[in-house]
Enzyme design. Structure first.
Site, PDB file in Angstrom:
ATOM      1  N   THR A   1       0.824  -1.215   0.000  1.00 52.60           N
ATOM      2  CA  THR A   1       0.000   0.000   0.000  1.00 52.60           C
ATOM      3  C   THR A   1       0.854   1.259   0.000  1.00 52.60           C
ATOM      4  OG1 THR A   1      -1.827  -1.114   1.118  1.00 52.60           O
ATOM      5  CG2 THR A   1      -1.780   1.272   1.228  1.00 52.60           C
TER       6      THR A   1
ATOM      7  N   GLN B   1      -5.518  -1.328  -3.227  1.00 56.14           N
ATOM      8  CA  GLN B   1      -5.094  -0.021  -2.739  1.00 56.14           C
ATOM      9  C   GLN B   1      -4.066   0.587  -3.708  1.00 56.14           C
ATOM     10  OE1 GLN B   1      -4.987  -2.860  -1.053  1.00 56.14           O
ATOM     11  NE2 GLN B   1      -6.055  -2.658   0.901  1.00 56.14           N
TER      12      GLN B   1
ATOM     13  N   GLN C   1      -9.161   3.414  -4.071  1.00 57.15           N
ATOM     14  CA  GLN C   1      -9.013   3.090  -2.649  1.00 57.15           C
ATOM     15  C   GLN C   1      -7.660   3.582  -2.150  1.00 57.15           C
ATOM     16  OE1 GLN C   1      -9.882  -0.973  -1.638  1.00 57.15           O
ATOM     17  NE2 GLN C   1      -9.117  -0.786   0.447  1.00 57.15           N
ATOM     18  N   ASP C   2      -7.674   4.207  -0.940  1.00 61.52           N
ATOM     19  CA  ASP C   2      -6.445   4.683  -0.301  1.00 61.52           C
ATOM     20  C   ASP C   2      -5.717   5.725  -1.150  1.00 61.52           C
ATOM     21  OD1 ASP C   2      -7.189   2.815   1.528  1.00 61.52           O
ATOM     22  OD2 ASP C   2      -5.321   1.697   1.525  1.00 61.52           O
TER      23      ASP C   2
ATOM     24  N   ASP D   1     -11.726   4.602   2.293  1.00 62.33           N
ATOM     25  CA  ASP D   1     -10.626   5.023   3.172  1.00 62.33           C
ATOM     26  C   ASP D   1      -9.632   5.914   2.431  1.00 62.33           C
ATOM     27  OD1 ASP D   1     -11.815   3.281   5.001  1.00 62.33           O
ATOM     28  OD2 ASP D   1     -10.426   1.650   4.561  1.00 62.33           O
TER      29      ASP D   1
ATOM     30  N   ARG E   1     -13.970   5.543   9.381  1.00 60.12           N
ATOM     31  CA  ARG E   1     -13.904   4.437  10.330  1.00 60.12           C
ATOM     32  C   ARG E   1     -12.519   4.442  10.973  1.00 60.12           C
ATOM     33  NH1 ARG E   1     -13.798  -0.992   6.481  1.00 60.12           N
ATOM     34  NH2 ARG E   1     -12.181  -0.332   5.012  1.00 60.12           N
TER      35      ARG E   1
ATOM     36  N   TRP F   1      -9.092   3.217  11.742  1.00 58.17           N
ATOM     37  CA  TRP F   1      -8.021   2.263  11.432  1.00 58.17           C
ATOM     38  C   TRP F   1      -7.278   1.906  12.711  1.00 58.17           C
ATOM     39  CZ3 TRP F   1      -3.176   3.633   8.002  1.00 58.17           C
ATOM     40  CH2 TRP F   1      -2.454   2.460   7.731  1.00 58.17           C
TER      41      TRP F   1
END
Length: 816
Positions: free
Chosen positions: A283, A317, A339-340, A361, A418, A420
Site C-alpha cells: 500500500t 489499494q 481506494q487509499d 478510506d 472508520r 483504522w
C-alpha cells in the site's frame, strides 16, 4: 489610458535610450553631488522618477487603467513611459523611501500592514512614518530588491509570471530575479542616475522549470528535485508547465523547503500520475508521489494514481500521494485515486482549497491534517468511508474537515470514516454535506475498532446530509474552540500556515509562492463603482458597536458613518428590518459581526451604502415553511435605492428573501456572499421599467429552490464567477426586458442553469461549466459588453467552487 492601449514601439525606443545613456547619467549624478542610495549596484537617486522594470519579465509596475483611486491594486504591464508607470523615489530618512505614483500622487502600499507573503500591493495616500509604505533598496543581480520596512518582504511578481496583468505582491526575499528591479529613468529625461535595463535575464526559478515538451530545464519533476542540493536551507521553487508527467516523484528527507508549482490556468493542467498498486508494491509503496522532506509545498497541480481497482480482486489499494514529513502545505491541489488515495503517514499537513476523490478510506493514516475549504468526493456508486484515521492515543489531533464540501454519486451511502486505529480522531465541522452522506449512521467500525470508542465528532454542518442523532456526536461550542485549523497545526513550534501559507519556524526562507489568504480592496467594483462610485460612510466618522441601540443610532443617522459591528447583535423585535440611511458602511469586524433575528432595509432614495462582512439572519418562522409568504422577514431589502455594495456576507435561516433588490434599485454590486439552505434566495424586480444596472459575482448559492437569482426587468445584469450548487427550481432566470450576461460561472446539480423566462428577455453566456445539470442552458437575443462599463477579471470557471467556498462570507482580515 486603458491598459490595452500600450504601445510596443514606445517600449523599444525607451529601452534603447536606457541602454545607451544610463551609465553616463549615473556618473554625472555622482559628480554633481546628488544624494545616492547605499548600494553596490548602479545607484538610483532619491528625488528621481523611475519606471520599475522586473528583471524576469522585463515588464513594468503599472496602475491598472491609470486609476487614481486609493486601493487600486498593482500589476505588471509592457513598459510605455506613461505616468501611471512612473514612481518618484521620495526620501523619508534613514535610507527609507516612498515609491510615489506620478499619476495619482499615492504611494506603493502593503494593505493593512500585512506581513503575509503573497499579499498584493496597492496604491494608497502617502502617510509619513507609515512603515507599510516605506521601502529600502538592496543591490541584487543587475538591479535592486525593494524591501518593505514593515514586513521585511520584497516586491515581487506573483508566481514569477511573465504575463501582462500579473499581480505585484510582496514575497519572502530571495535572489530570484522576479524580485529584482531595474529603476529606469523615464523617456522624458526627468531623472538621472538610471540603472541600464538588462539585455538578458537569468533566474533561479528559470533554472528549475519542468516541461514535458522539452521547453524547460528538465523534462521530469524528479529530475528537477534531484538537482536540488541536499540539506538546503532556503526554499527552492520548481515550476511545472502544463502537461502529463507519468513518473514516480520522491522528495527526499534530506531536501526540505521544496515547492512544486503548476503554471497552468488550473490545477488539472499539470498532472503527475502513475498506476502502481498494493498488489505489486504494497500500500505505502504504491504511491505516485512521496513527500519526505519537511516544509514541502505544492500548488495548482494534480497528483493521481490511475490504477483501476475494478481490474483486481486483491491489492486494490493505490496511493496517489504519501505525506511522511512535517509542515507540508497544499494549495489548490487535486488528489485523485480509488481506494487509499491520500496517505497522511506522519507530521502536520495543511490543504487549502483543492479536491480529493476516491472510493474507500481514501484519506487515511496516523498523521495530522487539516482540509480547509476542500472538495471531497466519494466516487463509488455504492458509497464508502472517506477517512481511516490511525491517530496515536497521545495525539489530540488527527483529521479536521473544515468548511469542506462532501459530495458523492449516490444518496445516503457515504460515511465520514472508520477507525483504522482504536483512537482515530476526526472532526467534520462547518462543512456542506450533500445527500450522499449516510445520515442515520455516518461512522462505521474497522478491524475490531468501534467508531463509538474513537474520537469522532461533528460541528455545525449544513446541507441535505446534515442532521443530529445519537449516532452523530456533536461538539459543543466550547469544545469546538479546541478543534480549529490553527489548533490542529500549531504543535510545539506554533506553526500557523492558516494565515501565512507555508511559514517555516526554522529559517527565513519559508513561504510558498502563493498565499493561503487574500487581501480585499475596500473599493466597490462592478456597477456599484460606476456613475460616481460607492464609498459608503468613508466621508464620516468610524464607530465600533456591540449593542442594538448603538447599531440603530449610527446606521439610521443623517451623517455619514462607518459602523464596525464587533459582536452578535440581536434585534429585539423579531424580524424587524433596520432602516439604514444614506452614506453608511456597515462592516463586521473579522468574523464577529452578526445581525440576528432581524435584517436591513434600504428605502426609496437611500444611496451610497456598503454592507460587508456580516452574518445576517435567524428569522425563520416554522409556521411559514415552505412558502415564506406570511412573514416578510428579509435579510436585505432594497426599494429604489442606488449605489449599493453587498459584499462578503453570510445569509442564514432567513424567513423570506435573503436579498430582495426591488423597484429599480440600481448601481448594485453583490459579491462574495454565501446564500444557502433556503427557498427564496435572491430576487430582483418588482417593477415594470428596466433601468437597473447590477453586478453579481463570486457568490455561493447552495441547496436553494427559487430566485437564484430571478432577474426581472434589469437593463444590464452581469453575473460572473458564481457557484450554484444543488438548485431545485431554477438558476439564473432572466425575465421581462432583462439583458443578462453570464460568464465563467459553475453550475452543479442545477435545474435550468441559465435561461430567459420570458420571450422579451435576452441572455448571453460564455465560459461557464455545468455538472450534473438538467433543463435549459439558453442564450437568446442581444445583451451588452460588461467591459464597456467597468474593468473586471474573470477566474476560470473550474476554479470557482474552490474560490467561493474558501473566500465567500465573512473574512477574518476584513474590518479588523
Amino acid at each position: 489610458m486603458p491598459a490595452t492601449s500600450r504601445n510596443p514601439l514606445r517600449l523599444l525606443r525607451k529601452r534603447h535610450t536606457a541602454l545607451t545613456g544610463g551609465l553616463v547619467v549615473a556618473a554625472v549624478a555622482v559628480i554633481i553631488g546628488s544624494q545616492m542610495l547605499p548600494s553596490s549596484a548602479a545607484n538610483p537617486v532619491a528625488g528621481t522618477t523611475y519606471e520599475l522594470v522586473n528583471a524576469k519579465s522585463s515588464l513594468c509596475v503599472d496602475v491598472p487603467s491609470a486609476s487614481r483611486a486609493a486601493g487600486a491594486q498593482l500589476q505588471q504591464w509592457g513598459c510605455t513611459d506613461d505616468t501611471w508607470q512612473q514612481f518618484k523615489l521620495v526620501d523619508q530618512g534613514s535610507s527609507q523611501y516612498w515609491l510615489q505614483s506620478t499619476n495619482s500622487g499615492q504611494c506603493v502600499d502593503v494593505p493593512s500592514g500585512s506581513k503575509t507573503a503573497g499579499t498584493r500591493l496597492q496604491q494608497w495616500g502617502c502617510s509619513a512614518g507609515q512603515a507599510n509604505q516605506l521601502w529600502t533598496l538592496t543591490a541584487s543581480g543587475t538591479g535592486h530588491q525593494l524591501v518593505n520596512v514593515n514586513s521585511g518582504l520584497c516586491v515581487s511578481v506573483k508566481d514569477g509570471s511573465t504575463s501582462s496583468a500579473a499581480a505585484i505582491v510582496q514575497d519572502t526575499c530571495t535572489t530570484n530575479n522576479r524580485m529584482q528591479w531595474t529603476l529606469a529613468t523615464t523617456g522624458s529625461g526627468a531623472g538621472s542616475g538610471a540603472t541600464p535595463a538588462p539585455t538578458t535575464t537569468t533566474s533561479s526559478s528559470a533554472g528549475n522549470t519542468v516541461a514535458a515538451d522539452g521547453t524547460g530545464t528538465y523534462k521530469t519533476v524528479q529530475a528537477a528535485i534531484d538537482a536540488v542540493g541536499e540539506g538546503n536551507k532556503s526554499r527552492v521553487t520548481i515550476t511545472i508547465k502544463p502537461g502529463t508527467y507519468r513518473e514516480i516523484v520522491t522528495v527526499p528527507k534530506t531536501k526540505p523547503y521544496i515547492t512544486l508549482t503548476g503554471t497552468g490556468p488550473a490545477a488539472k493542467d499539470v498532472l503527475i500520475v502513475n498506476n502502481h498498486s498494493a498488489g505489486a508494491y504494497g500500500t505505502s509503496g504504491s504511491s505516485t508521489a512521496f513527500v519526505n522532506g519537511t516544509d514541502f509545498a505544492a500548488s495548482n497541480l494534480t497528483f493521481s494514481n490511475d490504477f483501476d481497482e475494478s481490474t483486481s480482486t486483491s491489492g486494490q489499494q493505490a496511493v496517489a500521494l504519501d505525506v511522511n514529513a512535517d509542515r507540508a502545505v497544499f494549495t489548490n491541489v487535486r488528489v485523485l485515486g480509488d481506494q487509499d488515495t491520500l496517505l497522511i503517514n506522519s507530521g502536520r499537513t495543511y490543504f487549502r482549497g483543492g479536491y480529493v476523490e476516491g472510493t474507500v478510506d481514501f484519506i487515511f493514516g496516523g498523521g495530522t491534517a487539516v482540509f480547509d475549504s476542500t472538495s471531497i468526493y466519494e466516487k463509488r456508486s455504492t458509497g464508502g468511508p472517506l477517512t481511516a484515521a490511525k491517530t496515536d492515543a497521545a495525539n489530540k489531533y488527527g483529521f479536521l474537515l473544515y468548511k469542506t464540501s462532501i459530495t458523492g454519486a449516490t444518496n445516503n451511502t457515504t460515511q465520514f470514516g472508520r477507525p483504522w486505529g482504536a483512537d482515530g480522531q476526526v472532526v467534520v465541522r462547518e462543512s456542506t454535506l450533500s445527500a450522499t452522506v449516510k445520515t442515520a449512521e455516518p461512522w462505521t467500525d474497522m478491524s475490531g475498532n468501534t467508531w463509538e470508542k474513537a474520537r469522532f465528532f461533528e460541528y455545525r454542518n449544513t446541507g441535505a446530509g446534515a442532521t443530529t442523532n445519537s449516532n452523530r456526536p456533536q461538539l459543543t461550542a466550547t469544545q469546538a474552540a479546541e478543534y480549529t485549523p490553527a489548533k490542529y497545526l500549531a504543535g510545539s513550534d506554533s506553526w500557523n500556515p492558516v494565515t501565512t501559507t507555508a511559514t517555516s519556524t526554522t529559517t527565513a526562507a519559508a513561504t510558498t509562492s502563493s498565499s493561503a489568504t487574500k487581501t480585499w480592496s475596500n473599493t466597490a467594483d462592478g456597477f456599484a463603482s460606476t456613475d460616481g462610485g460607492t464609498t459608503g460612510g468613508a466621508a464620516g466618522t468610524t464607530v465600533t458597536v456591540k449593542t442594538y441601540d448603538d447599531l440603530v443610532k449610527y446606521s439610521t443617522a443623517t451623517s455619514p458613518y462607518v459602523v464596525k459591528i464587533a459582536a452578535s447583535v440581536k434585534v429585539p423585535t423579531y424580524g424587524y428590518e433596520i432602516p439604514v440611511t444614506s452614506d453608511k458602511t456597515l462592516i463586521g469586524v473579522g468574523t464577529s459581526g452578526k445581525i440576528l433575528n432581524g435584517g436591513i432595509i434600504l428605502k426609496a432614495g437611500v444611496h451610497n451604502v456598503i454592507v460587508r462582512n456580516l452574518t445576517i439572519g435567524e428569522t425563520e418562522m416554522t409556521s411559514d415553511d415552505p412558502d415564506d409568504k406570511e412573514f416578510d422577514y428579509d435579510g436585505i431589502q432594497m426599494d429604489t435605492a442606488n449605489h449599493i455594495w453587498i459584499d462578503h456576507n453570510t445569509f442564514t435561516k432567513i424567513n423570506d428573501g435573503m436579498i430582495d433588490s426591488r423597484k429599480d434599485t440600481t448601481n448594485l454590486t453583490v459579491s462574495w456572499n454565501r446564500m444557502g439552505d433556503h427557498n427564496k434566495t435572491f430576487g430582483i424586480g418588482w417593477t415594470d421599467s428596466a433601468t437597473a444596472k447590477i453586478t453579481i459575482h463570486h457568490n455561493w448559492i447552495f441547496n436553494s429552490n427559487q430566485r437564484n437569482p430571478s432577474v426581472d426587468n434589469v437593463a444590464r445584469a452581469h453575473l460572473y464567477n458564481n457557484y450554484l450548487q444543488n438548485v431545485t427550481s431554477y438558476g439564473n432566470n432572466a425575465r421581462g426586458a432583462t439583458k443578462m450576461v453570464v460568464e465563467n460561472s459553475y453550475f452543479e446539480k442545477v435545474k435550468d442553469p441559465y435561461f430567459a423566462g420570458d420571450t422579451t428577455a435576452s441572455v448571453s453566456q460564455s465560459g461557464s461549466v455545468c455538472v450534473s445539470c438538467t433543463g435549459r442552458q439558453q442564450t437568446v437575443g442581444t445583451t451588452f459588453k460588461p467591459s464597456d462599463y467597468y474593468k473586471y477579471t474573470l477566474d476560470p470557471a473550474a476554479d470557482v467552487p474552490s474560490l467561493v467556498r474558501t473566500y465567500a462570507g465573512p473574512q477574518a482580515n476584513i474590518g479588523s
